[in-house]
Design a protein around this motif. Structure first.
Motif, PDB file in Angstrom:
ATOM      1  N   GLN A 124      -6.678   2.326   0.832  1.00 50.17           N
ATOM      2  CA  GLN A 124      -6.472   1.819   2.196  1.00 50.17           C
ATOM      3  C   GLN A 124      -7.599   0.904   2.630  1.00 50.17           C
ATOM      4  O   GLN A 124      -7.361  -0.082   3.340  1.00 50.17           O
ATOM      5  CB  GLN A 124      -6.329   2.981   3.170  1.00 50.17           C
ATOM      6  N   ASP A 125      -8.841   1.187   2.167  1.00 52.57           N
ATOM      7  CA  ASP A 125      -9.961   0.326   2.564  1.00 52.57           C
ATOM      8  C   ASP A 125      -9.775  -1.086   2.023  1.00 52.57           C
ATOM      9  O   ASP A 125     -10.058  -2.078   2.694  1.00 52.57           O
ATOM     10  CB  ASP A 125     -11.294   0.930   2.094  1.00 52.57           C
TER      11      ASP A 125
ATOM     12  N   VAL B  26       3.325  -0.717   4.087  1.00 49.24           N
ATOM     13  CA  VAL B  26       3.114   0.673   3.648  1.00 49.24           C
ATOM     14  C   VAL B  26       4.415   1.176   3.044  1.00 49.24           C
ATOM     15  O   VAL B  26       5.470   1.117   3.687  1.00 49.24           O
ATOM     16  CB  VAL B  26       2.682   1.585   4.824  1.00 49.24           C
TER      17      VAL B  26
ATOM     18  N   TYR C 293      -3.230   0.488  11.757  1.00 48.14           N
ATOM     19  CA  TYR C 293      -4.206   1.533  12.051  1.00 48.14           C
ATOM     20  C   TYR C 293      -4.028   2.091  13.468  1.00 48.14           C
ATOM     21  O   TYR C 293      -4.053   3.299  13.677  1.00 48.14           O
ATOM     22  CB  TYR C 293      -5.630   0.970  11.901  1.00 48.14           C
TER      23      TYR C 293
ATOM     24  N   ILE D 188      -3.146   5.955   6.480  1.00 48.60           N
ATOM     25  CA  ILE D 188      -4.157   4.940   6.799  1.00 48.60           C
ATOM     26  C   ILE D 188      -5.242   5.591   7.646  1.00 48.60           C
ATOM     27  O   ILE D 188      -4.974   6.058   8.751  1.00 48.60           O
ATOM     28  CB  ILE D 188      -3.543   3.767   7.589  1.00 48.60           C
TER      29      ILE D 188
ATOM     30  N   PRO E 178      -3.251  -5.239   9.598  1.00 48.02           N
ATOM     31  CA  PRO E 178      -4.036  -4.006   9.391  1.00 48.02           C
ATOM     32  C   PRO E 178      -4.363  -3.265  10.685  1.00 48.02           C
ATOM     33  O   PRO E 178      -4.247  -2.039  10.750  1.00 48.02           O
ATOM     34  CB  PRO E 178      -5.311  -4.502   8.720  1.00 48.02           C
TER      35      PRO E 178
ATOM     36  N   LEU F  59       0.841  -1.194   0.000  1.00 51.19           N
ATOM     37  CA  LEU F  59       0.000   0.000   0.000  1.00 51.19           C
ATOM     38  C   LEU F  59       0.875   1.242   0.000  1.00 51.19           C
ATOM     39  O   LEU F  59       1.885   1.307   0.704  1.00 51.19           O
ATOM     40  CB  LEU F  59      -0.869  -0.027   1.268  1.00 51.19           C
TER      41      LEU F  59
ATOM     42  N   ILE G 192       0.000  -5.631   6.017  1.00 55.48           N
ATOM     43  CA  ILE G 192       0.100  -4.514   5.063  1.00 55.48           C
ATOM     44  C   ILE G 192       1.537  -4.005   5.074  1.00 55.48           C
ATOM     45  O   ILE G 192       2.139  -3.856   6.137  1.00 55.48           O
ATOM     46  CB  ILE G 192      -0.864  -3.362   5.456  1.00 55.48           C
TER      47      ILE G 192
ATOM     48  N   HIS H 162      -3.623   1.266  -3.908  1.00 48.40           N
ATOM     49  CA  HIS H 162      -3.417   2.530  -3.217  1.00 48.40           C
ATOM     50  C   HIS H 162      -4.670   2.884  -2.410  1.00 48.40           C
ATOM     51  O   HIS H 162      -4.768   3.974  -1.862  1.00 48.40           O
ATOM     52  CB  HIS H 162      -3.003   3.654  -4.183  1.00 48.40           C
TER      53      HIS H 162
END
Lengths: 358, 296
Positions: free
Chosen positions: A194-195, A206, A222, A234, A218, A35, A204, A192
């Motif tokens: 985030q959901d 990043v 978060y 995020i 995730p 991501l 994930i 790209h």
């Protein structure tokens, strides 16, 4: 089922690095999302794993076997492209059967495998259609079936739903997750959104400017972002500049206990960690706008230093425009030089709880 | 909003008739020129050769000039050598142009730009200059002979004044257009579809045969039509580099008209050449029409 190992991979274009010293282990059956914003190097990394870009340095191993210098056709990977990349001069059946034909499988086996793949992606009766007669979602399912029918060790998905509308994207996302879980196939998914990453990924990655900012599940990404960039990328995060003095962070509208060294700091507060109470103070924050999302409301507050922050409230909340409010904070993060230096225990506990369950 | 509506009143109606007239006026001039400079001479040549002026000065229907062409060994030999040159050139153009176009389409970097510049360069060299350059290179005592002699190697038979002379010149001359058109055709094949083929296990040759060539049918047809139309009616290169006998239709027509002072047979040769070109022209038109239909 396979294990993917990436060691110190670099890719330079001219003088700049698209990917810079990235190392990652993806376990058997794991779904990892790459991501990041455009230009962060996530697609380049995926293309290097698929064999479409040659790394400037580093190694890529699948089940311990070095595949860094193998051409794409000799790698045990399957890629689904953003643009579907179907061959329009063939039928759906021929598109899926092409790879099997190259492997010289008996005709009956090819037919059986293609029919199974079509049934798996919900297109059982579409074999004889031309690919141009399919909708965008159906085309992407054919692309997925084309990759899965070859039973690749690693499935690579390069923003496969980017060209689809929101509803279709959500539906296909769930279907891909189901298929991936059922087959237990090791998967790398570039996005790209985030959901999409939060909904799909076991972990994930990043990425930013060719380097990994953070690799974590995730909920950890978060709730416990390691950098200011991850915190901002995020979900939604309010950032406030404050000064720490004697273990207290002071902002015009907020005072929070912060047991770190004195000096300037950036406070990061999620909208759901904020609460509002009406205030008589003339310099208190002022309600700018209230947006109703049905399940919750989002209230924009203008602070006296010119910052606009977001606060999440219940569906019944009322806040007329111009109302003066005091801010309450239940959890927050503190960042210095882009790195997290403090996090309130409630968020940490939640993260640790979820990690122990995992 | 009120102010906007007062200063910018809504359009009362679309200019349906005016637009149609302007559209017709815009296409009228090219259509008239097409009729005057192309259609009229074609029809006039066909009428002239089928209704020639007799000895008594009156016109009458006669296919004598066509009968003569198709019974004359020399005329038929010229037609054969023209068809042979066209076929060989067409084949060589695809064989030479396709690898260059493939390289230009799928390569990046400075070297690809140099190759492109080199491939396009012949477009800017006039045929007459090219002809004399080729004579100095592959002709008797040309550069090739001098280099072979300097290396102590035996002389090679020169293609100059043989049917291969025009072939070499015409391939050189038509290569830029062929490469440009093939590159444009290849541009319609996305990188992703090639990468997807490699991803499922296809090697480069398999990608070419199974993915690229089947999707290039139209552009290959258009390229070949253009090349064939140009080569069939070529004059300068066959005239300077080709043999005196048999000769290609271009020089043959010119000699029949000027040297033999026989306009009727020259016109007949032109109509027959046009007939052959028309077949390839129809291929081209059909291909364009199919393309447009598929885009709708």
């Amino acid at each position: 089922m396979a294990r993917l190992t990436i060691r110190n991979i670099c890719k330079s274009f001219g003088s700049g690095f698209a990917v810079n010293d990235v190392s990652l282990d993806v376990e058997n059956g794991e779904l990892v999302c790459l991501l990041g914003p455009s230009g962060s190097g996530k697609s380049t990394l995926l293309r290097m794993i698929g064999g479409f870009e040659r790394p400037s340095a580093g190694e890529i191993l699948i089940d311990g076997r070095d595949i860094t210098h193998l051409p794409p056709e000799r790698r045990p990977t399957g890629m689904v492209f953003q643009s579907h990349a179907l061959w329009t001069h063939w039928t759906v059946f021929d598109n899926i059967a092409f790879g099997l034909k190259l492997r010289r499988l008996p005709r009956a086996d090819i037919r059986e495998k293609v029919e199974q793949a079509l049934a798996m992606v919900g297109l059982a009766d579409y074999g004889q259609r031309m690919t141009t007669q399919l909708s965008g979602g159906q085309q992407q399912r054919v692309a997925l079936a084309r990759s899965l029918v070859l039973e690749p060790k690693i499935l690579l998905l390069d923003e496969p739903f980017a060209s689809l509308d929101q509803h279709l994207r959500e539906r296909l996302r769930d279907e891909v997750k189901d298929i991936q879980s059922r087959l237990g196939i090791t998967t790398l998914f570039v996005t790209h959104g985030q959901d999409e990453a939060l909904a799909l990924a076991d972990r994930i990655v990043v990425m930013r400017d060719g380097v990994m900012e953070q690799v974590a599940p995730p909920d950890v990404i978060y709730r416990a972002p390691q950098t200011e960039f991850v915190a901002g990328f995020i979900g939604s995060m309010n950032f406030l500049r404050a000064d720490v003095e004697d273990g207290v962070a002071r902002h015009d509208d907020l005072t929070l206990p912060l047991p770190i060294a004195d000096g300037p700091v950036i406070l990061g507060i999620r909208p759901e960690a904020m609460s509002l109470t009406p205030s008589e103070r003339p310099r208190a924050g002022k309600v700018h706008r209230l947006i109703d999302f049905g399940t919750h409301k989002l209230i924009d507050i203008d602070l006296t230093d010119g910052t606009r922050i977001k606060c999440m409230a219940g569906p019944d909340a009322r806040a007329p425009r111009g109302l003066r409010v005091e801010l309450g904070v239940s959890a927050f993060h503190a960042f210095r030089d882009g790195r997290q230096v403090y996090q309130t225990t409630s968020d940490l506990e939640a993260t640790e709880r979820s990690m122990s369950h995992a | 909003m009120a102010m906007l509506s007062s200063t910018l009143p809504a359009r009362a109606r679309a200019p349906a008739y005016g637009g149609a007239i302007i559209g017709l006026a815009l296409v009228a001039m090219p259509v008239l020129l097409l009729g005057w400079l192309i259609l009229y001479p074609i029809l006039a040549a066909i009428v002239e050769t089928m209704f020639p002026v007799g000895a008594d000065g009156a016109r009458g229907f006669s296919l004598a000039s066509y009968r003569f062409f198709f019974s004359d060994d020399y005329s038929l030999a010229n037609l054969r050598v023209t068809l042979w040159t066209t076929c060989v050139c067409g084949l060589l153009l695809v064989l030479v142009g396709l690898p260059i176009a493939l390289y230009l389409r799928f390569s990046r970097g400075r070297f690809a730009s140099y190759v492109q510049a080199l491939a396009i360069f012949p477009m800017f060299v006039p045929s007459i200059i090219l002809s004399y350059a080729l004579i100095r290179t592959i002709g008797p005592n040309g550069t090739v002979d001098l280099v072979l002699n300097a290396l102590g190697l035996p002389k090679l038979p020169t293609p100059y004044l043989t049917p291969w002379g025009p072939v070499i010149g015409l391939v050189w001359d038509n290569l830029p257009l062929t490469v440009l058109m093939l590159t444009a055709g290849l541009g319609q094949i996305s990188n992703a579809s090639v990468e997807a083929a490699r991803d499922v296990g296809a090697g480069p040759l398999r990608v070419l045969v199974s993915i690229i060539l089947p999707r290039m049918g139209n552009s290959l047809l258009v390229t070949l039509s253009f090349a064939v139309l140009g080569i069939f009616s070529a004059f300068t290169l066959p005239y300077v580099l080709g043999p005196a006998s048999p000769e290609m239709m271009g020089p043959f027509m010119e000699r029949t008209f000027s040297d033999n002072n026989d306009p009727l047979n020259a016109l007949t040769q032109a109509v027959i050449s046009f007939g052959f070109c028309l077949v390839f022209g129809l291929f081209y038109v059909r291909s364009i029409a199919r393309n447009r239909e598929s885009r709708r």
